[in-house]
Design a protein around this motif. Sequence first.
Motif, PDB file in Angstrom:
ATOM      1  N   VAL A 127      10.818   2.345   2.077  1.00  0.00           N
ATOM      2  CA  VAL A 127       9.416   1.711   2.206  1.00  0.00           C
ATOM      3  C   VAL A 127       9.057   1.266   3.596  1.00  0.00           C
ATOM      4  N   GLU A 128      10.081   0.339   3.967  1.00  0.00           N
ATOM      5  CA  GLU A 128       9.731  -0.183   5.298  1.00  0.00           C
ATOM      6  C   GLU A 128       9.866   0.909   6.530  1.00  0.00           C
ATOM      7  N   PHE A 129      10.389   2.032   6.342  1.00  0.00           N
ATOM      8  CA  PHE A 129      10.606   3.044   7.248  1.00  0.00           C
ATOM      9  C   PHE A 129       9.431   3.806   7.294  1.00  0.00           C
ATOM     10  N   VAL A 130       8.841   3.832   6.027  1.00  0.00           N
ATOM     11  CA  VAL A 130       7.377   4.610   5.975  1.00  0.00           C
ATOM     12  C   VAL A 130       6.358   3.586   6.545  1.00  0.00           C
ATOM     13  N   ASN A 131       6.524   2.677   6.141  1.00  0.00           N
ATOM     14  CA  ASN A 131       5.494   1.474   6.698  1.00  0.00           C
ATOM     15  C   ASN A 131       5.504   1.524   8.325  1.00  0.00           C
ATOM     16  N   ASP A 132       6.498   1.689   8.887  1.00  0.00           N
ATOM     17  CA  ASP A 132       6.770   1.551  10.472  1.00  0.00           C
ATOM     18  C   ASP A 132       6.173   3.124  10.845  1.00  0.00           C
ATOM     19  N   LEU A 133       6.248   3.875  10.170  1.00  0.00           N
ATOM     20  CA  LEU A 133       5.545   5.346  10.805  1.00  0.00           C
ATOM     21  C   LEU A 133       4.093   5.031  10.962  1.00  0.00           C
ATOM     22  N   GLY A 151       2.231   9.367  -6.260  1.00  0.00           N
ATOM     23  CA  GLY A 151       2.378  10.717  -5.680  1.00  0.00           C
ATOM     24  C   GLY A 151       1.865  11.309  -4.582  1.00  0.00           C
ATOM     25  N   GLU A 152       1.189  10.285  -3.814  1.00  0.00           N
ATOM     26  CA  GLU A 152       0.513  10.801  -2.501  1.00  0.00           C
ATOM     27  C   GLU A 152       1.447  10.735  -1.167  1.00  0.00           C
ATOM     28  N   ILE A 153       2.645  10.043  -1.551  1.00  0.00           N
ATOM     29  CA  ILE A 153       3.523   9.885  -0.407  1.00  0.00           C
ATOM     30  C   ILE A 153       4.935   9.749  -0.842  1.00  0.00           C
ATOM     31  N   ARG A 154       6.097  10.774  -0.166  1.00  0.00           N
ATOM     32  CA  ARG A 154       7.038  10.763  -0.677  1.00  0.00           C
ATOM     33  C   ARG A 154       7.847   9.599  -1.223  1.00  0.00           C
ATOM     34  N   ASP A 155       8.668   9.514  -2.173  1.00  0.00           N
ATOM     35  CA  ASP A 155       9.323   8.275  -2.760  1.00  0.00           C
ATOM     36  C   ASP A 155      10.718   8.369  -2.556  1.00  0.00           C
ATOM     37  N   ASP A 156      11.114   9.467  -1.612  1.00  0.00           N
ATOM     38  CA  ASP A 156      12.558   9.613  -1.594  1.00  0.00           C
ATOM     39  C   ASP A 156      12.911   8.728   0.036  1.00  0.00           C
ATOM     40  N   LEU A 157      12.059   8.032   0.455  1.00  0.00           N
ATOM     41  CA  LEU A 157      12.427   7.311   1.789  1.00  0.00           C
ATOM     42  C   LEU A 157      12.126   5.790   1.654  1.00  0.00           C
ATOM     43  N   THR A 213       0.755  -1.183   0.285  1.00  0.00           N
ATOM     44  CA  THR A 213      -0.005  -0.049  -0.079  1.00  0.00           C
ATOM     45  C   THR A 213       0.875   1.264  -0.014  1.00  0.00           C
ATOM     46  N   VAL A 214       1.841   1.160   0.791  1.00  0.00           N
ATOM     47  CA  VAL A 214       2.992   2.393   0.676  1.00  0.00           C
ATOM     48  C   VAL A 214       3.404   2.587  -0.397  1.00  0.00           C
ATOM     49  N   ARG A 215       4.044   1.568  -1.144  1.00  0.00           N
ATOM     50  CA  ARG A 215       4.446   1.385  -2.427  1.00  0.00           C
ATOM     51  C   ARG A 215       3.649   2.134  -3.560  1.00  0.00           C
ATOM     52  N   ARG A 216       2.242   1.711  -3.382  1.00  0.00           N
ATOM     53  CA  ARG A 216       1.309   2.346  -4.167  1.00  0.00           C
ATOM     54  C   ARG A 216       1.152   3.708  -4.131  1.00  0.00           C
ATOM     55  N   GLY A 217       1.220   4.288  -2.734  1.00  0.00           N
ATOM     56  CA  GLY A 217       1.113   5.516  -2.527  1.00  0.00           C
ATOM     57  C   GLY A 217       2.053   6.471  -3.051  1.00  0.00           C
ATOM     58  N   MET A 218       3.461   5.848  -3.245  1.00  0.00           N
ATOM     59  CA  MET A 218       4.686   6.550  -3.581  1.00  0.00           C
ATOM     60  C   MET A 218       4.400   6.562  -5.137  1.00  0.00           C
ATOM     61  N   GLU A 219       4.081   5.496  -5.768  1.00  0.00           N
ATOM     62  CA  GLU A 219       3.782   5.655  -7.378  1.00  0.00           C
ATOM     63  C   GLU A 219       2.663   6.692  -7.666  1.00  0.00           C
ATOM     64  N   ASP A 247      -3.855  10.129   8.626  1.00  0.00           N
ATOM     65  CA  ASP A 247      -3.795  11.461   8.344  1.00  0.00           C
ATOM     66  C   ASP A 247      -2.817  12.468   8.774  1.00  0.00           C
ATOM     67  N   ALA A 248      -2.564  12.082  10.006  1.00  0.00           N
ATOM     68  CA  ALA A 248      -1.178  12.830  10.388  1.00  0.00           C
ATOM     69  C   ALA A 248       0.002  12.398   9.516  1.00  0.00           C
ATOM     70  N   VAL A 249       0.311  11.270   9.654  1.00  0.00           N
ATOM     71  CA  VAL A 249       1.471  10.802   8.893  1.00  0.00           C
ATOM     72  C   VAL A 249       1.753  11.173   7.313  1.00  0.00           C
ATOM     73  N   MET A 250       0.452  10.920   6.785  1.00  0.00           N
ATOM     74  CA  MET A 250       0.356  11.461   5.396  1.00  0.00           C
ATOM     75  C   MET A 250       0.656  13.089   5.375  1.00  0.00           C
ATOM     76  N   GLU A 251       0.174  13.532   6.156  1.00  0.00           N
ATOM     77  CA  GLU A 251       0.381  15.083   5.825  1.00  0.00           C
ATOM     78  C   GLU A 251       1.844  15.289   6.031  1.00  0.00           C
ATOM     79  N   GLY A 252       2.749  14.612   6.909  1.00  0.00           N
ATOM     80  CA  GLY A 252       4.132  14.931   6.976  1.00  0.00           C
ATOM     81  C   GLY A 252       4.934  14.070   5.810  1.00  0.00           C
ATOM     82  N   LEU A 253       4.192  13.191   5.151  1.00  0.00           N
ATOM     83  CA  LEU A 253       4.891  12.457   4.071  1.00  0.00           C
ATOM     84  C   LEU A 253       4.473  12.966   2.871  1.00  0.00           C
TER      85      LEU A 253
END
Length: 238
Positions: free
Chosen positions: A195-201, A187-193, A179-185, A228-234
């Motif tokens: 994936v596992e780190f973002v999932n942990d967040l 453009g909803e989540i930063r792709d410079d981080l 799901t996180v990878r799909r968000g990066m693809e 919502d809080a994590v996606m806002e920061g990402l």
Amino acid sequence: MPLQDGGIPEPQDDGPVRARPAATGTRPAPAPEAAGTRPVPAPEAVRRGRPRSEAVEQAIFDAVVGLLEDGVPLTELSIERIARTAGVGKATIYRRWPGKEELFVELVRSVEPRDPVLTGTSVRDDLVMLLEMLRQRGLAKRSSALLHNVFSQMQAYPKLWEAYQNTVIEPRRRLGLDTVRRGMELGEIRDDLDVEFVNDLFTGPLLLRTVIRPGADLEPGLAEKVVDAVMEGLRPRH
């Protein structure tokens, strides 16, 4: 009826029913129906098989739960003891599970909330569903003496813990990573981080409140608040 150790009758096997081969050649014409007699009903369609007996499996699960509630440690629960308590033969258990580790894992899964079926229409909604499952699982663990008892012993039983990690935890983690990878693809989540780190967040706050702080609030709406809080920061940087 076969008997198990101790003389307890074992239920008949509930394996597949074999279909008879179809008859060859032509059938003779049926005899005329006699007056006042009922027509012979048509034979039912041949069943290709039967599902495993839920009653037998429930008896086995109940036996494990009863032994745990009586204070028997996981390490002392043998297949023979479980079978004797359930009133079945050991072969009945081994037809369903290769060993007691697989039996314990399926028992735990049966009392945990079901894994969510992700819609794939919204990254945010899928993440909320995954975190809500973690919240529900935390509530179930608090209210279930079985889950609390099993989890408190499971980590001291490496083979069982490994089986639970491989068959339950890892598939759930892959759902989050996908799901996180799909968000990066998208453009909803930063792709410079990573994936596992973002999932942990995303999962970290729920795991913190269910494992490290088991008495912390797991209020309704927590999953939405975290996502919502994590996606806002990402959000991607432009």
